[in-house]
Design an enzyme around this catalytic site. Structure first.
Site, PDB file in Angstrom:
ATOM      1  N   LYS A  10       2.566   0.065  -7.499  1.00  0.00           N
ATOM      2  CA  LYS A  10       1.628  -0.912  -8.058  1.00  0.00           C
ATOM      3  C   LYS A  10       0.911  -0.321  -9.281  1.00  0.00           C
ATOM      4  O   LYS A  10       0.937   0.900  -9.494  1.00  0.00           O
ATOM      5  CB  LYS A  10       0.619  -1.317  -6.983  1.00  0.00           C
ATOM      6  CG  LYS A  10       1.253  -2.048  -5.783  1.00  0.00           C
ATOM      7  CD  LYS A  10       0.178  -2.461  -4.775  1.00  0.00           C
ATOM      8  CE  LYS A  10       0.814  -3.153  -3.575  1.00  0.00           C
ATOM      9  NZ  LYS A  10      -0.216  -3.593  -2.592  1.00  0.00           N
ATOM     10  N   TYR A  50       4.551 -12.153  -3.230  1.00  0.00           N
ATOM     11  CA  TYR A  50       3.505 -12.229  -2.214  1.00  0.00           C
ATOM     12  C   TYR A  50       3.335 -13.644  -1.666  1.00  0.00           C
ATOM     13  O   TYR A  50       2.255 -13.984  -1.166  1.00  0.00           O
ATOM     14  CB  TYR A  50       2.195 -11.698  -2.802  1.00  0.00           C
ATOM     15  CG  TYR A  50       2.197 -10.186  -2.937  1.00  0.00           C
ATOM     16  CD1 TYR A  50       2.376  -9.373  -1.810  1.00  0.00           C
ATOM     17  CD2 TYR A  50       2.019  -9.568  -4.173  1.00  0.00           C
ATOM     18  CE1 TYR A  50       2.383  -7.989  -1.917  1.00  0.00           C
ATOM     19  CE2 TYR A  50       2.027  -8.175  -4.283  1.00  0.00           C
ATOM     20  CZ  TYR A  50       2.203  -7.400  -3.150  1.00  0.00           C
ATOM     21  OH  TYR A  50       2.199  -6.031  -3.252  1.00  0.00           O
ATOM     22  N   PHE A  58      -7.524 -13.098  -0.082  1.00  0.00           N
ATOM     23  CA  PHE A  58      -7.265 -11.978  -1.002  1.00  0.00           C
ATOM     24  C   PHE A  58      -6.081 -12.236  -1.937  1.00  0.00           C
ATOM     25  O   PHE A  58      -5.754 -11.387  -2.766  1.00  0.00           O
ATOM     26  CB  PHE A  58      -7.052 -10.680  -0.216  1.00  0.00           C
ATOM     27  CG  PHE A  58      -5.876 -10.714   0.744  1.00  0.00           C
ATOM     28  CD1 PHE A  58      -4.584 -10.478   0.293  1.00  0.00           C
ATOM     29  CD2 PHE A  58      -6.075 -10.963   2.094  1.00  0.00           C
ATOM     30  CE1 PHE A  58      -3.510 -10.495   1.172  1.00  0.00           C
ATOM     31  CE2 PHE A  58      -5.003 -10.980   2.981  1.00  0.00           C
ATOM     32  CZ  PHE A  58      -3.710 -10.756   2.514  1.00  0.00           C
ATOM     33  N   THR A  92      -1.979  -0.285   5.501  1.00  0.00           N
ATOM     34  CA  THR A  92      -2.350  -1.110   4.337  1.00  0.00           C
ATOM     35  C   THR A  92      -3.681  -0.655   3.722  1.00  0.00           C
ATOM     36  O   THR A  92      -3.806  -0.563   2.499  1.00  0.00           O
ATOM     37  CB  THR A  92      -2.473  -2.590   4.782  1.00  0.00           C
ATOM     38  OG1 THR A  92      -1.268  -2.957   5.458  1.00  0.00           O
ATOM     39  CG2 THR A  92      -2.696  -3.501   3.592  1.00  0.00           C
ATOM     40  N   ARG A 103      -0.519   6.118   0.834  1.00  0.00           N
ATOM     41  CA  ARG A 103      -1.808   5.415   0.738  1.00  0.00           C
ATOM     42  C   ARG A 103      -2.949   6.294   1.242  1.00  0.00           C
ATOM     43  O   ARG A 103      -4.045   6.280   0.672  1.00  0.00           O
ATOM     44  CB  ARG A 103      -1.732   4.111   1.529  1.00  0.00           C
ATOM     45  CG  ARG A 103      -0.880   3.061   0.808  1.00  0.00           C
ATOM     46  CD  ARG A 103      -0.530   1.921   1.742  1.00  0.00           C
ATOM     47  NE  ARG A 103       0.081   0.796   1.045  1.00  0.00           N
ATOM     48  CZ  ARG A 103       0.634  -0.236   1.676  1.00  0.00           C
ATOM     49  NH1 ARG A 103       0.637  -0.283   2.992  1.00  0.00           N
ATOM     50  NH2 ARG A 103       1.173  -1.232   0.984  1.00  0.00           N
ATOM     51  N   ASN A 113      -3.818   0.064  -3.348  1.00  0.00           N
ATOM     52  CA  ASN A 113      -3.226   0.918  -2.310  1.00  0.00           C
ATOM     53  C   ASN A 113      -1.847   1.460  -2.725  1.00  0.00           C
ATOM     54  O   ASN A 113      -0.995   1.737  -1.892  1.00  0.00           O
ATOM     55  CB  ASN A 113      -3.206   0.200  -0.952  1.00  0.00           C
ATOM     56  CG  ASN A 113      -2.316  -1.026  -0.941  1.00  0.00           C
ATOM     57  OD1 ASN A 113      -1.750  -1.395  -1.968  1.00  0.00           O
ATOM     58  ND2 ASN A 113      -2.167  -1.649   0.209  1.00  0.00           N
ATOM     59  N   HIS A 116       3.945  -0.848  -2.623  1.00  0.00           N
ATOM     60  CA  HIS A 116       4.424  -1.941  -1.774  1.00  0.00           C
ATOM     61  C   HIS A 116       5.773  -1.517  -1.206  1.00  0.00           C
ATOM     62  O   HIS A 116       6.594  -0.966  -1.934  1.00  0.00           O
ATOM     63  CB  HIS A 116       4.602  -3.224  -2.594  1.00  0.00           C
ATOM     64  CG  HIS A 116       5.472  -4.239  -1.904  1.00  0.00           C
ATOM     65  ND1 HIS A 116       4.992  -5.093  -0.946  1.00  0.00           N
ATOM     66  CD2 HIS A 116       6.793  -4.488  -1.997  1.00  0.00           C
ATOM     67  CE1 HIS A 116       5.995  -5.848  -0.481  1.00  0.00           C
ATOM     68  NE2 HIS A 116       7.097  -5.493  -1.114  1.00  0.00           N
ATOM     69  N   GLU A 127      13.323  -9.666  -1.459  1.00  0.00           N
ATOM     70  CA  GLU A 127      12.709  -8.953  -2.584  1.00  0.00           C
ATOM     71  C   GLU A 127      13.769  -8.272  -3.456  1.00  0.00           C
ATOM     72  O   GLU A 127      13.659  -8.241  -4.673  1.00  0.00           O
ATOM     73  CB  GLU A 127      11.665  -7.966  -2.041  1.00  0.00           C
ATOM     74  CG  GLU A 127      10.497  -8.729  -1.401  1.00  0.00           C
ATOM     75  CD  GLU A 127       9.573  -7.882  -0.545  1.00  0.00           C
ATOM     76  OE1 GLU A 127       9.636  -6.637  -0.613  1.00  0.00           O
ATOM     77  OE2 GLU A 127       8.777  -8.483   0.215  1.00  0.00           O
TER      78      GLU A 127
HETATM   79  N1  LIG Z   1      -8.533  -7.384  -0.392  1.00  0.00           N
HETATM   80  C1  LIG Z   1      -7.645  -7.442   0.603  1.00  0.00           C
HETATM   81  N2  LIG Z   1      -6.346  -7.195   0.300  1.00  0.00           N
HETATM   82  C2  LIG Z   1      -5.461  -7.258   1.314  1.00  0.00           C
HETATM   83  C3  LIG Z   1      -5.826  -7.583   2.647  1.00  0.00           C
HETATM   84  N3  LIG Z   1      -4.706  -7.559   3.404  1.00  0.00           N
HETATM   85  C4  LIG Z   1      -3.703  -7.249   2.563  1.00  0.00           C
HETATM   86  N4  LIG Z   1      -4.152  -7.064   1.303  1.00  0.00           N
HETATM   87  C5  LIG Z   1      -3.368  -6.714   0.110  1.00  0.00           C
HETATM   88  O1  LIG Z   1      -2.188  -7.466   0.121  1.00  0.00           O
HETATM   89  C6  LIG Z   1      -1.058  -6.612   0.164  1.00  0.00           C
HETATM   90  C7  LIG Z   1      -0.014  -7.252   1.052  1.00  0.00           C
HETATM   91  O2  LIG Z   1      -0.534  -7.339   2.370  1.00  0.00           O
HETATM   92  P1  LIG Z   1       0.388  -7.033   3.634  1.00  0.00           P
HETATM   93  O3  LIG Z   1       1.774  -7.485   3.336  1.00  0.00           O
HETATM   94  O4  LIG Z   1      -0.314  -7.586   4.820  1.00  0.00           O
HETATM   95  O5  LIG Z   1       0.288  -5.443   3.713  1.00  0.00           O
HETATM   96  P2  LIG Z   1       1.429  -4.363   3.561  1.00  0.00           P
HETATM   97  O6  LIG Z   1       2.737  -4.926   4.030  1.00  0.00           O
HETATM   98  O7  LIG Z   1       0.941  -3.094   4.165  1.00  0.00           O
HETATM   99  O8  LIG Z   1       1.440  -4.154   2.000  1.00  0.00           O
HETATM  100  P3  LIG Z   1       2.618  -4.463   0.957  1.00  0.00           P
HETATM  101  O9  LIG Z   1       3.624  -3.361   1.167  1.00  0.00           O
HETATM  102  O10 LIG Z   1       1.919  -4.387  -0.375  1.00  0.00           O
HETATM  103  O11 LIG Z   1       3.175  -5.833   1.267  1.00  0.00           O
HETATM  104  C8  LIG Z   1      -1.579  -5.283   0.688  1.00  0.00           C
HETATM  105  O12 LIG Z   1      -0.828  -4.176   0.213  1.00  0.00           O
HETATM  106  C9  LIG Z   1      -2.975  -5.253   0.143  1.00  0.00           C
HETATM  107  O13 LIG Z   1      -3.002  -4.753  -1.194  1.00  0.00           O
HETATM  108  C10 LIG Z   1      -7.201  -7.826   2.927  1.00  0.00           C
HETATM  109  O14 LIG Z   1      -7.614  -8.109   4.057  1.00  0.00           O
HETATM  110  N5  LIG Z   1      -8.056  -7.749   1.853  1.00  0.00           N
HETATM  111 MG   LIG Z   2       3.635  -6.642   3.142  1.00  0.00          MG
END
Ligand SMILES: Nc1nc2c(ncn2[C@@H]2O[C@H](COP(=O)(O)OP(=O)(O)OP(=O)(O)O)[C@@H](O)[C@H]2O)c(=O)[nH]1
Ligand SMILES: [Mg+2]
Length: 139
Positions: A10, A50, A58, A92, A103, A113, A116, A127
């Protein structure tokens, strides 16, 4: 099981100069980077990546973040590559991610973070198709 997954550094990972470190961690884990490209996402691509989060509070913050600078997209291959990349990435929320994960070591907030990584064979397939034109089915 040999499989392929989609990974993206990212914009905060780029700003912090972490691409080489991330590549090194992936390779040390015994995974292979099949293809890698530096690029700038457009809104359509970011919202497609996403799309499962559309409507969440968010979502806009997340999309704005990945549009805020360049990213590096990668196609990573190896045994249990999907789960292994999730393990290397860590939880996450960087505050909850273990030390030694990408992370946990480098993330500054849940939005910033660093990385992805696709969370399932289905998302990996989607993807990879979006970013590398790979066929959706694995195996
Ligand atoms: N601000 C905020 N951002 C969030 C939250 N949950 C997820 N995100 C963001 O959204 C992204 C995608 O969420 P998820 O798919 O649930 O998390 P993940 O699979 O660990 O992350 P990715 O690998 O980026 O998809 C995360 O990497 C975070 O940057 C939240 O509760 N608050
Ligand atoms: Mg994810």
């Amino acid at each position: 099981m040999r499989e392929r997954t989609f990974v993206m550094v990212k914009p905060d990972g780029m700003t912090k100069g972490l691409t080489d470190e991330i590549v090194a961690r992936i390779e040390r884990a015994g995974l292979k980077i099949v293809s890698m490209r530096r690029m700038k996402l457009d809104r359509g691509l970011a919202e497609e990546l996403y799309s499962v989060h559309r409507g969440k509070d968010f979502f806009e913050r997340l999309v704005e973040h990945v549009l805020s600078g360049e990213v590096v997209v990668m196609l990573v291959e190896g045994g249990r590559a999907i789960v292994r990349m999730r393990e290397l990435s860590g939880a996450t929320d960087p505050a909850k991610a273990a030390k030694g994960t990408i992370r946990g070591d480098f993330g500054s907030s849940i939005t910033e973070n660093i990385i992805h990584a696709a969370d399932s064979a289905e998302s990996a397939g989607q993807e990879m198709r979006i970013f590398f034109g790979e066929p959706e089915k694995q195996g």
